[in-house]
Write an enzyme that holds these catalytic residues in place. Sequence first.
Site, PDB file in Angstrom:
ATOM      1  CB  ALA A   9      -1.012  -0.513   1.381  1.00  0.00           C
ATOM      2  CB  SER A 135       0.602  -8.179 -14.703  1.00  0.00           C
ATOM      3  OG  SER A 135       1.391  -7.906 -16.128  1.00  0.00           O
ATOM      4  CE1 TYR A 145       5.387  -9.561 -12.393  1.00  0.00           C
ATOM      5  CE2 TYR A 145       4.805  -9.035 -14.187  1.00  0.00           C
ATOM      6  CZ  TYR A 145       4.816  -8.764 -12.927  1.00  0.00           C
ATOM      7  OH  TYR A 145       3.608  -7.492 -13.065  1.00  0.00           O
TER       8      TYR A 145
END
Length: 250
Positions: A9, A135, A145
């Site tokens: 955050a 993503s 990833y």
Amino acid sequence: MPTALITGATAGIGAAFARHLAADGFSLVLVARDGERLSAVAEELRLRYGVSSEVLPADLSADEGLEAVEERLRRGVDLLVNNAGFGHGDASSEVSVDEERRMLKVHCEAVLRLTLAALPGMRKRGRGAVINVASVAAFFPQGTYSASKAWVVSFSESMAAELAGSRVRVMALCPGFVRTEFHDRASIDMSGLPGFLWLSADKVVGEAMRDLARGVWVSVPDLRYKVITRIGTLVPHRLAAEVSRRFVRR
């Protein structure tokens, strides 16, 4: 007052979610590794929006950190944003196994455990939502990833299907290139990326919240990236991987 818990955050998309939700009147639980930075973000949100923010320092690559966040989620939240994540500047074959395992811990195990910790309370109350940040890379095979983000998309869709017809929603958010600290922290040189492919974190979050309200299972902010991901799902995986490899190398 509804409560949202956001991981990662302190910067980028996570910080943009915090701003957006604070403006909407949410009480916030902010999670990241850096407690001092978390406190600074919480104070900024208090001064700007007048909302209270609970600070929960936790390393999601460690069981102790995950357990602390799981315990907080079991006490009840209305929205969970699983945003924490990172990248590597080297090819997967050049990254240590320990670092690859750490990535899977944060991108996959943390998303799994935190989602499953939050959902029982949401189902009992008959409302709530989970946003799992994936993503566009999920649609183009390119190392661990991409593989981890593809898992996030598949898991989120599975949970969304399981909860269909209820007032509890799960959505995968698949942004493209966003102007954040992500690439600098991973030592990835992005100087060759065309300017038109960059998105702002605030724009990504705004579109994500609209898609969540519409009941979308997989949100891809911006028309450009909707076209790109559509191509990625239509062409053979081997071709998509080759295009991605050449683009990243360039």
